[in-house]
Scaffold this active site. Structure first.
Site, mmCIF file in Angstrom:
data_model
loop_
_atom_site.group_PDB
_atom_site.id
_atom_site.type_symbol
_atom_site.label_atom_id
_atom_site.label_comp_id
_atom_site.label_asym_id
_atom_site.label_seq_id
_atom_site.Cartn_x
_atom_site.Cartn_y
_atom_site.Cartn_z
ATOM 1 N N LYS A 22 38.556 42.157 49.707
ATOM 2 C CA LYS A 22 40.021 42.107 49.578
ATOM 3 C C LYS A 22 40.528 43.366 48.862
ATOM 4 O O LYS A 22 41.503 43.984 49.306
ATOM 5 C CB LYS A 22 40.419 40.867 48.756
ATOM 6 C CG LYS A 22 41.857 40.857 48.312
ATOM 7 C CD LYS A 22 42.222 39.601 47.576
ATOM 8 C CE LYS A 22 42.062 39.653 46.078
ATOM 9 N NZ LYS A 22 42.977 40.554 45.366
ATOM 10 N N ASN A 23 39.858 43.735 47.768
ATOM 11 C CA ASN A 23 40.377 44.839 46.965
ATOM 12 C C ASN A 23 40.155 46.202 47.605
ATOM 13 O O ASN A 23 40.631 47.212 47.107
ATOM 14 C CB ASN A 23 39.754 44.807 45.559
ATOM 15 C CG ASN A 23 40.275 43.630 44.744
ATOM 16 O OD1 ASN A 23 41.157 42.899 45.191
ATOM 17 N ND2 ASN A 23 39.726 43.451 43.554
ATOM 18 N N CYS A 116 48.668 36.705 40.963
ATOM 19 C CA CYS A 116 48.018 35.742 40.070
ATOM 20 C C CYS A 116 48.656 35.792 38.676
ATOM 21 O O CYS A 116 49.020 36.857 38.194
ATOM 22 C CB CYS A 116 46.545 36.094 39.894
ATOM 23 S SG CYS A 116 45.476 35.371 41.102
ATOM 24 N N ARG A 121 51.410 41.843 33.759
ATOM 25 C CA ARG A 121 50.705 42.904 34.506
ATOM 26 C C ARG A 121 51.742 43.951 34.866
ATOM 27 O O ARG A 121 52.289 43.968 35.954
ATOM 28 C CB ARG A 121 50.031 42.319 35.747
ATOM 29 C CG ARG A 121 48.905 41.375 35.387
ATOM 30 C CD ARG A 121 48.281 40.760 36.622
ATOM 31 N NE ARG A 121 47.264 41.615 37.223
ATOM 32 C CZ ARG A 121 46.578 41.270 38.305
ATOM 33 N NH1 ARG A 121 46.825 40.129 38.909
ATOM 34 N NH2 ARG A 121 45.662 42.059 38.792
ATOM 35 N N ASP A 305 36.954 40.008 37.160
ATOM 36 C CA ASP A 305 37.042 39.035 38.259
ATOM 37 C C ASP A 305 35.805 38.130 38.331
ATOM 38 O O ASP A 305 35.839 37.098 38.998
ATOM 39 C CB ASP A 305 37.213 39.760 39.603
ATOM 40 C CG ASP A 305 38.605 40.366 39.744
ATOM 41 O OD1 ASP A 305 39.480 40.061 38.918
ATOM 42 O OD2 ASP A 305 38.813 41.153 40.695
ATOM 43 N N ARG A 397 43.653 33.303 48.878
ATOM 44 C CA ARG A 397 44.102 34.689 48.759
ATOM 45 C C ARG A 397 42.919 35.659 48.758
ATOM 46 O O ARG A 397 43.090 36.830 49.091
ATOM 47 C CB ARG A 397 44.898 34.878 47.462
ATOM 48 C CG ARG A 397 46.269 34.210 47.467
ATOM 49 C CD ARG A 397 47.074 34.613 46.248
ATOM 50 N NE ARG A 397 46.828 36.018 45.993
ATOM 51 C CZ ARG A 397 46.436 36.519 44.819
ATOM 52 N NH1 ARG A 397 46.285 35.749 43.782
ATOM 53 N NH2 ARG A 397 46.224 37.808 44.690
HETATM 54 C C1 UD1 Z 1 42.756 45.248 40.317
HETATM 55 C C2 UD1 Z 1 42.121 44.199 41.208
HETATM 56 C C3 UD1 Z 1 41.904 42.913 40.438
HETATM 57 C C4 UD1 Z 1 41.108 43.187 39.165
HETATM 58 C C5 UD1 Z 1 41.723 44.323 38.355
HETATM 59 C C6 UD1 Z 1 40.859 44.761 37.196
HETATM 60 C C7 UD1 Z 1 42.977 44.795 43.395
HETATM 61 C C8 UD1 Z 1 43.825 44.435 44.549
HETATM 62 N N1 UD1 Z 1 43.007 43.974 42.341
HETATM 63 O O1 UD1 Z 1 44.009 44.741 39.904
HETATM 64 O O2 UD1 Z 1 41.180 42.015 41.281
HETATM 65 O O3 UD1 Z 1 41.123 42.027 38.369
HETATM 66 O O4 UD1 Z 1 41.908 45.483 39.202
HETATM 67 O O5 UD1 Z 1 39.592 45.133 37.633
HETATM 68 O O6 UD1 Z 1 42.252 45.763 43.449
HETATM 69 N N2 UD1 Z 1 48.135 47.947 33.480
HETATM 70 C C9 UD1 Z 1 49.204 48.431 32.774
HETATM 71 N N3 UD1 Z 1 50.160 49.140 33.470
HETATM 72 C C10 UD1 Z 1 50.082 49.366 34.803
HETATM 73 C C11 UD1 Z 1 48.968 48.859 35.507
HETATM 74 C C12 UD1 Z 1 48.009 48.152 34.815
HETATM 75 O O7 UD1 Z 1 49.306 48.244 31.569
HETATM 76 O O8 UD1 Z 1 50.977 50.020 35.365
HETATM 77 C C13 UD1 Z 1 47.101 47.159 32.763
HETATM 78 C C14 UD1 Z 1 47.011 45.715 33.264
HETATM 79 O O9 UD1 Z 1 47.961 44.891 32.646
HETATM 80 C C15 UD1 Z 1 45.587 45.360 32.891
HETATM 81 C C16 UD1 Z 1 44.836 46.693 33.069
HETATM 82 O O10 UD1 Z 1 45.826 47.701 33.092
HETATM 83 O O11 UD1 Z 1 45.518 44.959 31.560
HETATM 84 C C17 UD1 Z 1 44.009 46.774 34.333
HETATM 85 O O12 UD1 Z 1 44.822 46.436 35.448
HETATM 86 P P1 UD1 Z 1 44.633 47.118 36.886
HETATM 87 O O13 UD1 Z 1 43.334 47.850 36.909
HETATM 88 O O14 UD1 Z 1 45.852 47.862 37.223
HETATM 89 O O15 UD1 Z 1 44.534 45.845 37.818
HETATM 90 P P2 UD1 Z 1 45.088 45.710 39.271
HETATM 91 O O16 UD1 Z 1 45.040 47.021 39.979
HETATM 92 O O17 UD1 Z 1 46.355 44.950 39.259
#
Ligand code: UD1
Length: 418
Positions: A22-23, A116, A121, A305, A397
């Site tokens: 998925k990711n 989720c 986030r 995850d 999902r």
């Molecule tokens: C992706 C994965 C998800 C996984 C996560 C962490 C996909 C589709 N999803 O989610 O399955 O759990 O990586 O490995 O690939 N953050 C900020 N500001 C931002 C963006 C992120 O503060 O603009 C923080 C988030 O709140 C979190 C951390 O960074 O604490 C990591 O999040 P991120 O790596 O961005 O996760 P996703 O890309 O949403």
């Protein structure tokens, strides 16, 4: 509404090829917006998040169809620049469309993404990356971006997976060279780089903390095979650790699972890692052991995850395991459900102390998020009696036919209309 009935106590036995990630497929579908012709993707999982991504592409004017595990996207006629609130709310990954949309159209209108419930986030890093490429952003009842991106220096204060991917995608369509520092290193970012380069882009460094993109090159259409889903593999291995038995999984690279395999090995499972498969065996007659701290971290650390599924396995063990969740605030929503099944777990903030119990029992439980749902299924297969699991929309999902995968491994599982 459908629910899953899982009868525990039967060991898992058998072989399975893990479906596509998925990711990986979600950012690659967003990347299709940048292609110069039709793209054919194979090994695409059938998931509701994938359906949402295809809906977004169609709304933007692309042709996008999924037939089995093959998806064809033709972005030639794309001319939309807005994603609806409903589509943005359907999944967090809809934000990944921002970079490529802006790069292609010079304008993008979105709202804040849903997804989720893992606590706050934010998307500040995504927006900062876009700003670093010279585009203007107004946040007013939504996110409005304008301007043709130009290469720049993107520094991420946290190695966010999504922000890294968004920056890469925007940079591929930007003029000039972009450097992304403190980039996330997850394997799915490597898959995105391979896909983009297969279309003629020039992206280097995925897998390291610095990614360099030479933007503005004309891209073609093409064909690409999506990598296997390491988190689905981690969930199935956790289920086998909970239920006992022996499972062999192919279609994933064990090196992407190294930290998960290490924890399951420390807990007493036999693990065999080969280039073409990973195998886990657990003798049901011997209890699992608690392991020293499991701390989630960005790749190559222990994946957030996989935290819930591995916790589900270790809920029945001798000794204690301390989990420290460093990535998200609300990632223990499976804990009250595991407690309903007889687990002994205390949480405080981002820490959870699992005191292993002798057995879990079946109960009525509900998935509140995607991986928590996979964890409850794993726990149920190691428990005595029948578990009735609801909240399957979360599970759908990210797991394609979780019950079918588990049935393939010999589990007593079925999905019924409630
Ligand atoms: C992706 C994965 C998800 C996984 C996560 C962490 C996909 C589709 N999803 O989610 O399955 O759990 O990586 O490995 O690939 N953050 C900020 N500001 C931002 C963006 C992120 O503060 O603009 C923080 C988030 O709140 C979190 C951390 O960074 O604490 C990591 O999040 P991120 O790596 O961005 O996760 P996703 O890309 O949403």
């Amino acid at each position: 509404m459908s629910v899953m009935y899982l009868r525990g106590g039967r060991p898992l036995e058998g072989e399975l090829t893990v479906h596509g990630a998925k990711n990986s497929v979600l950012p690659i579908l967003a990347a299709c917006l940048l292609a110069g012709g039709p793209v054919t993707l194979s090994n695409c999982p059938k998931l509701t998040d994938v359906t949402t991504a295809l809906d977004i592409l169609r709304r933007l004017g692309c042709k996008a169809e999924q037939e089995g595990h093959r998806i064809v996207v033709d972005p030639t006629g794309a001319e939309g620049n807005a994603i609806s609130e409903k589509q943005m709310q359907a999944m967090r990954s809809s934000i990944i469309f921002l970079g490529p949309l802006l790069a292609r159209m010079g304008e993008a209108h979105l709202t804040y993404p849903g997804g989720c419930e893992l606590g706050p986030r934010p998307i500040d890093l995504h927006l900062a990356a876009i700003r670093a490429m010279g585009c203007g952003i107004t946040e007013d009842h939504g996110i409005h971006c304008a301007g043709r991106p130009a290469g720049g220096e993107v520094y991420l204060s946290i190695p966010s997976v999504g922000a890294t991917e968004n920056a890469m995608l925007c940079a591929v369509g930007a003029s000039g060279v972009t450097t992304i520092s403190n980039a996330a290193r997850e394997p799915e970012i490597g898959d995105l780089q391979s896909f983009l380069n297969s279309l003629g882009a020039r992206v280097r460094g995925a897998g390291s903390s610095t990614i360099t993109v030479e933007g503005g090159r004309p891209l073609s259409g093409g064909e690409f095979h999506i990598m296997g889903d390491r988190i689905v593999a981690a969930t199935l291995l956790s289920a086998a650790a909970a239920a006992g038995g022996r499972v062999r999984l192919s279609g994933v690279d064990w090196r992407h699972l190294a930290t998960v395999l290490s924890v399951l090995h420390q807990a007493g499972c036999r693990v065999e890692s080969r280039l073409e498969h990973v195998e886990l065996e657990r003798d049901r007659a011997i209890a699992l052991r608690g392991v020293p701290t499991v701390r989630t971290a960005p790749y190559p650390g222990f994946p957030t995850d996989a935290q819930a599924p591995v916790m589900a396995a270790l809920a029945v063990s001798q000794g204690c395991t301390l989990f420290v969740e460093t990535m998200f605030d609300s990632r223990y929503r499976h804990v009250p459900e595991l407690i309903r099944m007889g687990a002994d777990i205390t949480t405080e903030g981002r820490v959870a102390l699992v005191r292993g119990v002798e057995r879990l029992h079946g109960a009525k439980v509900e998935a509140h998020d995607l991986r928590g749902g996979g964890a409850l299924a794993a726990a149920a297969l190691g428990a005595e009696g029948v578990t009735v699991l609801s909240g399957l929309s979360h599970i759908d999902r990210g797991y394609e036919g979780l019950e079918t995968m588990l049935q393939c491994l010999g589990a007593d599982v079925e999905r019924r209309e409630a």
